[in-house]
Design a protein around this motif. Structure first.
Motif, PDB file in Angstrom:
ATOM      1  N   VAL A  27      -3.082   0.038  -8.979  1.00  0.00           N
ATOM      2  CA  VAL A  27      -4.100  -0.203  -7.950  1.00  0.00           C
ATOM      3  C   VAL A  27      -3.492  -0.006  -6.564  1.00  0.00           C
ATOM      4  N   VAL A  28      -2.305  -0.557  -6.352  1.00  0.00           N
ATOM      5  CA  VAL A  28      -1.637  -0.416  -5.051  1.00  0.00           C
ATOM      6  C   VAL A  28      -1.310   1.050  -4.787  1.00  0.00           C
ATOM      7  N   ARG A  29      -0.858   1.752  -5.812  1.00  0.00           N
ATOM      8  CA  ARG A  29      -0.529   3.170  -5.654  1.00  0.00           C
ATOM      9  C   ARG A  29      -1.767   3.987  -5.282  1.00  0.00           C
ATOM     10  N   GLN A  30      -2.873   3.704  -5.955  1.00  0.00           N
ATOM     11  CA  GLN A  30      -4.110   4.447  -5.695  1.00  0.00           C
ATOM     12  C   GLN A  30      -4.667   4.178  -4.305  1.00  0.00           C
ATOM     13  N   LYS A  31      -4.670   2.921  -3.900  1.00  0.00           N
ATOM     14  CA  LYS A  31      -5.290   2.557  -2.622  1.00  0.00           C
ATOM     15  C   LYS A  31      -4.333   2.660  -1.443  1.00  0.00           C
ATOM     16  N   GLY A  32      -3.058   2.618  -1.726  1.00  0.00           N
ATOM     17  CA  GLY A  32      -2.067   2.630  -0.657  1.00  0.00           C
ATOM     18  C   GLY A  32      -1.732   1.209  -0.244  1.00  0.00           C
ATOM     19  N   LEU A  33      -0.448   0.938  -0.115  1.00  0.00           N
ATOM     20  CA  LEU A  33       0.019  -0.413   0.170  1.00  0.00           C
ATOM     21  C   LEU A  33      -0.597  -0.985   1.439  1.00  0.00           C
ATOM     22  N   GLU A  34      -0.742  -0.154   2.452  1.00  0.00           N
ATOM     23  CA  GLU A  34      -1.272  -0.628   3.727  1.00  0.00           C
ATOM     24  C   GLU A  34      -2.781  -0.889   3.699  1.00  0.00           C
TER      25      GLU A  34
END
Length: 101
Positions: free
Chosen positions: A53-60
Motif C-alpha cells: 500500500v505504501v509503495r503504491q501510494k507513495g510514502l509521502e
C-alpha cells in the motif's frame, strides 16, 4: 432489534469484558491471539500488504489513518477460521466457568 434488547446486550458485553479484565483472561486471550497470528503467518502477510500500500501510494502520500483504514478489512479477512474458533471456544469455556455472569 428493540432498544431494550440493545441495552441488555450492551450491559452483558460490559459485564463479560469486566470479568475478562478482572480475572486476567483478557490478557491471556490477547497473548494467545498474538501467538497464533504469528504462527500462521498472518503478521507477515499484513506487513507485506502494508508495504505494498505504501509503495503504491507513495510514502509521502500515506497517513497512518489511511493505512489503518486500508489494511483493517484485509487483516480481519486473513485471520484463519481455526484461530477464530479457538478463541471463541476459550471464551465460551471461560464464560461457562463463571457462575456470576
Amino acid at each position: 432489534m428493540s432498544d431494550d434488547r440493545r441495552v441488555r446486550d450492551a450491559q452483558m458485553r460490559a459485564t463479560i469484558n469486566q470479568k475478562l479484565v478482572e480475572t486476567g483472561e483478557r490478557e491471556r486471550l490477547k497473548e494467545l491471539l498474538r501467538t497464533r497470528l504469528i504462527e500462521c503467518g498472518w503478521r507477515d502477510q499484513l506487513k507485506a500488504h502494508c508495504k505494498e500500500v505504501v509503495r503504491q501510494k507513495g510514502l509521502e502520500h500515506v497517513t497512518v489513518d489511511d493505512l489503518v483504514s486500508e489494511i483493517t478489512p484485509k487483516g480481519r479477512a486473513l485471520v484463519p477460521d481455526t484461530v477464530k474458533k479457538e478463541l471463541l471456544q476459550r471464551i465460551r469455556t471461560f464464560l461457562s466457568q463463571q457462575s456470576n455472569i
